[in-house]
Design a protein around this motif. Structure first.
Motif, PDB file in Angstrom:
ATOM      1  N   LEU A 208      48.886  34.399  56.858  1.00 61.43           N
ATOM      2  CA  LEU A 208      49.465  34.056  55.564  1.00 61.43           C
ATOM      3  C   LEU A 208      50.976  34.276  55.541  1.00 61.43           C
ATOM      4  CD1 LEU A 208      46.794  35.814  53.323  1.00 61.43           C
ATOM      5  CD2 LEU A 208      46.906  33.382  53.888  1.00 61.43           C
ATOM      6  N   SER A 209      51.640  33.592  54.637  1.00 61.34           N
ATOM      7  CA  SER A 209      53.080  33.776  54.442  1.00 61.34           C
ATOM      8  C   SER A 209      53.326  35.108  53.749  1.00 61.34           C
ATOM      9  CB  SER A 209      53.646  32.637  53.585  1.00 61.34           C
ATOM     10  OG  SER A 209      53.122  32.709  52.264  1.00 61.34           O
ATOM     11  N   GLU A 210      54.567  35.570  53.779  1.00 62.25           N
ATOM     12  CA  GLU A 210      54.908  36.840  53.129  1.00 62.25           C
ATOM     13  C   GLU A 210      54.658  36.781  51.629  1.00 62.25           C
ATOM     14  OE1 GLU A 210      58.769  38.232  54.038  1.00 62.25           O
ATOM     15  OE2 GLU A 210      58.417  38.413  56.202  1.00 62.25           O
ATOM     16  N   ASP A 211      54.910  35.634  51.010  1.00 62.59           N
ATOM     17  CA  ASP A 211      54.682  35.501  49.572  1.00 62.59           C
ATOM     18  C   ASP A 211      53.201  35.659  49.237  1.00 62.59           C
ATOM     19  OD1 ASP A 211      57.354  35.143  49.125  1.00 62.59           O
ATOM     20  OD2 ASP A 211      57.252  32.962  48.913  1.00 62.59           O
ATOM     21  N   LEU A 212      52.352  35.025  50.046  1.00 62.99           N
ATOM     22  CA  LEU A 212      50.913  35.134  49.803  1.00 62.99           C
ATOM     23  C   LEU A 212      50.415  36.542  50.103  1.00 62.99           C
ATOM     24  CD1 LEU A 212      49.494  31.731  51.114  1.00 62.99           C
ATOM     25  CD2 LEU A 212      49.687  32.513  48.747  1.00 62.99           C
ATOM     26  N   GLN A 213      50.983  37.183  51.109  1.00 60.02           N
ATOM     27  CA  GLN A 213      50.612  38.571  51.406  1.00 60.02           C
ATOM     28  C   GLN A 213      50.897  39.470  50.202  1.00 60.02           C
ATOM     29  OE1 GLN A 213      52.504  39.917  55.008  1.00 60.02           O
ATOM     30  NE2 GLN A 213      51.659  38.250  56.245  1.00 60.02           N
ATOM     31  N   ALA A 214      52.067  39.283  49.616  1.00 53.67           N
ATOM     32  CA  ALA A 214      52.440  40.088  48.447  1.00 53.67           C
ATOM     33  C   ALA A 214      51.532  39.781  47.251  1.00 53.67           C
ATOM     34  CB  ALA A 214      53.896  39.830  48.078  1.00 53.67           C
ATOM     35  N   LYS A 215      51.210  38.526  47.060  1.00 58.04           N
ATOM     36  CA  LYS A 215      50.345  38.106  45.953  1.00 58.04           C
ATOM     37  C   LYS A 215      48.960  38.739  46.080  1.00 58.04           C
ATOM     38  CE  LYS A 215      47.956  33.896  44.362  1.00 58.04           C
ATOM     39  NZ  LYS A 215      48.068  34.093  42.898  1.00 58.04           N
ATOM     40  N   ILE A 216      48.380  38.677  47.291  1.00 58.72           N
ATOM     41  CA  ILE A 216      47.034  39.225  47.510  1.00 58.72           C
ATOM     42  C   ILE A 216      47.037  40.740  47.331  1.00 58.72           C
ATOM     43  CG2 ILE A 216      45.282  39.626  49.299  1.00 58.72           C
ATOM     44  CD1 ILE A 216      46.011  36.786  50.333  1.00 58.72           C
ATOM     45  N   THR A 217      48.046  41.395  47.878  1.00 56.81           N
ATOM     46  CA  THR A 217      48.129  42.851  47.756  1.00 56.81           C
ATOM     47  C   THR A 217      48.189  43.275  46.298  1.00 56.81           C
ATOM     48  OG1 THR A 217      49.257  43.041  49.891  1.00 56.81           O
ATOM     49  CG2 THR A 217      49.475  44.886  48.367  1.00 56.81           C
ATOM     50  N   PHE A 218      49.012  42.600  45.515  1.00 54.05           N
ATOM     51  CA  PHE A 218      49.133  42.930  44.088  1.00 54.05           C
ATOM     52  C   PHE A 218      47.817  42.690  43.356  1.00 54.05           C
ATOM     53  CE2 PHE A 218      49.919  41.478  39.726  1.00 54.05           C
ATOM     54  CZ  PHE A 218      50.541  42.597  39.206  1.00 54.05           C
ATOM     55  N   GLU A 219      47.169  41.564  43.628  1.00 53.33           N
ATOM     56  CA  GLU A 219      45.933  41.225  42.923  1.00 53.33           C
ATOM     57  C   GLU A 219      44.800  42.180  43.269  1.00 53.33           C
ATOM     58  OE1 GLU A 219      46.664  36.402  42.339  1.00 53.33           O
ATOM     59  OE2 GLU A 219      45.203  37.111  43.814  1.00 53.33           O
ATOM     60  N   LEU A 220      44.680  42.537  44.554  1.00 49.98           N
ATOM     61  CA  LEU A 220      43.617  43.456  44.954  1.00 49.98           C
ATOM     62  C   LEU A 220      43.845  44.852  44.390  1.00 49.98           C
ATOM     63  CD1 LEU A 220      43.004  42.433  48.699  1.00 49.98           C
ATOM     64  CD2 LEU A 220      41.472  42.071  46.759  1.00 49.98           C
ATOM     65  N   GLN A 221      45.107  45.298  44.401  1.00 55.32           N
ATOM     66  CA  GLN A 221      45.405  46.611  43.831  1.00 55.32           C
ATOM     67  C   GLN A 221      45.138  46.641  42.334  1.00 55.32           C
ATOM     68  OE1 GLN A 221      49.455  47.208  45.240  1.00 55.32           O
ATOM     69  NE2 GLN A 221      48.744  48.688  46.750  1.00 55.32           N
ATOM     70  N   SER A 222      45.361  45.527  41.663  1.00 55.06           N
ATOM     71  CA  SER A 222      45.089  45.452  40.232  1.00 55.06           C
ATOM     72  C   SER A 222      43.588  45.433  39.969  1.00 55.06           C
ATOM     73  CB  SER A 222      45.736  44.203  39.626  1.00 55.06           C
ATOM     74  OG  SER A 222      47.143  44.221  39.793  1.00 55.06           O
ATOM     75  N   PHE A 223      42.843  44.770  40.840  1.00 56.99           N
ATOM     76  CA  PHE A 223      41.393  44.646  40.654  1.00 56.99           C
ATOM     77  C   PHE A 223      40.675  45.970  40.921  1.00 56.99           C
ATOM     78  CE2 PHE A 223      37.097  43.376  41.997  1.00 56.99           C
ATOM     79  CZ  PHE A 223      36.729  42.650  40.871  1.00 56.99           C
ATOM     80  N   ASN A 224      41.129  46.715  41.936  1.00 51.37           N
ATOM     81  CA  ASN A 224      40.551  48.038  42.235  1.00 51.37           C
ATOM     82  C   ASN A 224      41.709  49.016  42.392  1.00 51.37           C
ATOM     83  OD1 ASN A 224      39.395  50.362  43.242  1.00 51.37           O
ATOM     84  ND2 ASN A 224      38.111  49.318  44.757  1.00 51.37           N
ATOM     85  N   SER A 225      42.086  49.608  41.273  1.00 53.70           N
ATOM     86  CA  SER A 225      43.275  50.464  41.266  1.00 53.70           C
ATOM     87  C   SER A 225      43.024  51.845  41.860  1.00 53.70           C
ATOM     88  CB  SER A 225      43.791  50.615  39.826  1.00 53.70           C
ATOM     89  OG  SER A 225      42.807  51.225  39.006  1.00 53.70           O
ATOM     90  N   THR A 226      41.753  52.230  42.070  1.00 55.96           N
ATOM     91  CA  THR A 226      41.457  53.560  42.602  1.00 55.96           C
ATOM     92  C   THR A 226      41.408  53.602  44.118  1.00 55.96           C
ATOM     93  OG1 THR A 226      39.064  53.213  42.472  1.00 55.96           O
ATOM     94  CG2 THR A 226      40.144  54.175  40.537  1.00 55.96           C
ATOM     95  N   ALA A 227      41.292  52.447  44.751  1.00 57.66           N
ATOM     96  CA  ALA A 227      41.168  52.407  46.213  1.00 57.66           C
ATOM     97  C   ALA A 227      42.540  52.386  46.874  1.00 57.66           C
ATOM     98  CB  ALA A 227      40.372  51.179  46.644  1.00 57.66           C
ATOM     99  N   THR A 228      42.606  52.993  48.047  1.00 56.69           N
ATOM    100  CA  THR A 228      43.781  52.827  48.900  1.00 56.69           C
ATOM    101  C   THR A 228      43.696  51.447  49.534  1.00 56.69           C
ATOM    102  OG1 THR A 228      43.851  55.183  49.406  1.00 56.69           O
ATOM    103  CG2 THR A 228      44.992  53.709  50.929  1.00 56.69           C
ATOM    104  N   LEU A 229      44.804  50.748  49.624  1.00 57.00           N
ATOM    105  CA  LEU A 229      44.811  49.399  50.199  1.00 57.00           C
ATOM    106  C   LEU A 229      45.823  49.318  51.324  1.00 57.00           C
ATOM    107  CD1 LEU A 229      44.574  46.003  48.436  1.00 57.00           C
ATOM    108  CD2 LEU A 229      46.433  46.369  50.067  1.00 57.00           C
ATOM    109  N   ILE A 230      45.409  48.746  52.455  1.00 58.34           N
ATOM    110  CA  ILE A 230      46.343  48.486  53.543  1.00 58.34           C
ATOM    111  C   ILE A 230      46.155  47.053  54.044  1.00 58.34           C
ATOM    112  CG2 ILE A 230      46.432  50.896  54.271  1.00 58.34           C
ATOM    113  CD1 ILE A 230      44.677  50.159  56.646  1.00 58.34           C
TER     114      ILE A 230
END
Length: 298
Positions: free
Chosen positions: A160-182
């Motif tokens: 994925l492009s950097e823009d899409l990477q940032a979009k997915i990271t933000f959306e996943l963190q918003s969907f599950n705010s208690t999990a650590t995400l990498i």
């Protein structure tokens, strides 16, 4: 007590890649892993990736959760009784709900021998972007696997492009705010990230096993101090919150010789007579269960 990691994720997300790389890291640290693997088909395709020196149990043609939980318990008992290992990794099928998979691990027979560090969900980042294309049932399962994770791996980021990477990271963190995400590629996750998941079992009067740290999904292991009336217990069940997903174990009922086998799932109750005297203990899986008062346990 054996540390346990439960690897979850939708079909094709990269769980087996995560599994093989985690095994490599454990062996480099001098730790011996064991694996319980579930596959939906008749042939063990994924298990061929596991080296011969790793204790391995497989479940074919079924789900590690729900109807397959008894088979899972038998496989786990075999591993615990017959194999020498330090860490257990459970890889569920992509069609497994994480709560039900966790339920299969928490048999009252050996719950106190296993320290579940947490649920690690591998997310196919491209599938996340296209989740609207999934059927409603599959999309619901996909989202549930993510919602209940304690560690999220946003996988296939290299595609994925950097823009899409940032979009997915933000959306996943918003969907599950208690999990650590990498962010990951090819399912590679540093072992240190897994080890930070802090599953613990306290030796209090009521034994409580918290899955991960500051996470919503947790378990409690409850030992009964006295027998309870069956009607009284069922009346109590009607008062518990909907965030209690699973309960199972052996409940000492007044007037019966041995504790009865008890199962509870999303409001449904099942009682079965037990002809062997089992320890009066049940396991509870759900959210916000720390203050739950159980008849006969205090």
């Amino acid at each position: 007590m054996k540390d346990v990691y439960l690897f979850s994720g939708f079909l094709g997300s990269g769980k087996t890649s995560l599994l093989t790389d985690t095994i490599r890291q454990l062996k480099e640290r001098g730790l011996k892993p064991a694996v319980l693997m579930n596959e939906l088909g008749k042939l063990p395709f994924d298990s061929k990736a596991i080296e011969d020196d790793i204790p391995l149990k497989e479940m074919l043609e079924g789900c590690i959760c729900c109807t397959g939980s008894e088979k899972t318990e038998a496989q786990l008992q075999t591993l615990l009784a017959g194999e020498d290992f330090d860490v257990l990794i459970i890889e569920t099928t992509g069609a497994a709900h994480p709560v039900e998979a966790l339920d299969a691990v928490y048999s009252p027979l050996f719950a106190k021998q296993l320290n579940v560090k947490g649920i690690v969900t591998v997310v196919d980042s491209k599938r996340w972007l296209d989740r609207h294309l999934l059927s409603p049932q599959m999309r619901s399962l996909f989202l549930e696997q993510i919602r209940h994770a304690h560690l999220l791996l946003a996988n296939k980021m290299d595609l994925l492009s950097e823009d899409l990477q940032a979009k997915i990271t933000f959306e996943l963190q918003s969907f599950n705010s208690t999990a650590t995400l990498i962010q990951t590629s090819h399912g590679k996750c540093p072992l240190s990230m897994l080890e930070r998941l802090k599953g613990t079992v306290s030796e209090k009067k009521v034994n409580e096993a918290r899955i991960g740290e500051q996470l919503t999904l947790s378990t409690r292991i409850i030992s009964f101090k006295e027998s309870v009336g069956k009607v009284e217990f069922e009346d109590w069940l009607r008062t518990i919150p909907s965030t209690i997903y699973r309960m199972k174990g052996f409940v000492p009922i007044k007037g019966t010789k041995n504790p009865m086998l008890f199962q509870y799932s999303y409001g449904m109750v099942q009682w079965l007579p037990e002809y062997v005297k089992m320890d009066p203990v049940i396991v509870i899986i759900g959210e916000k269960i720390a203050d739950l008062k159980i008849p006969g346990s205090e």
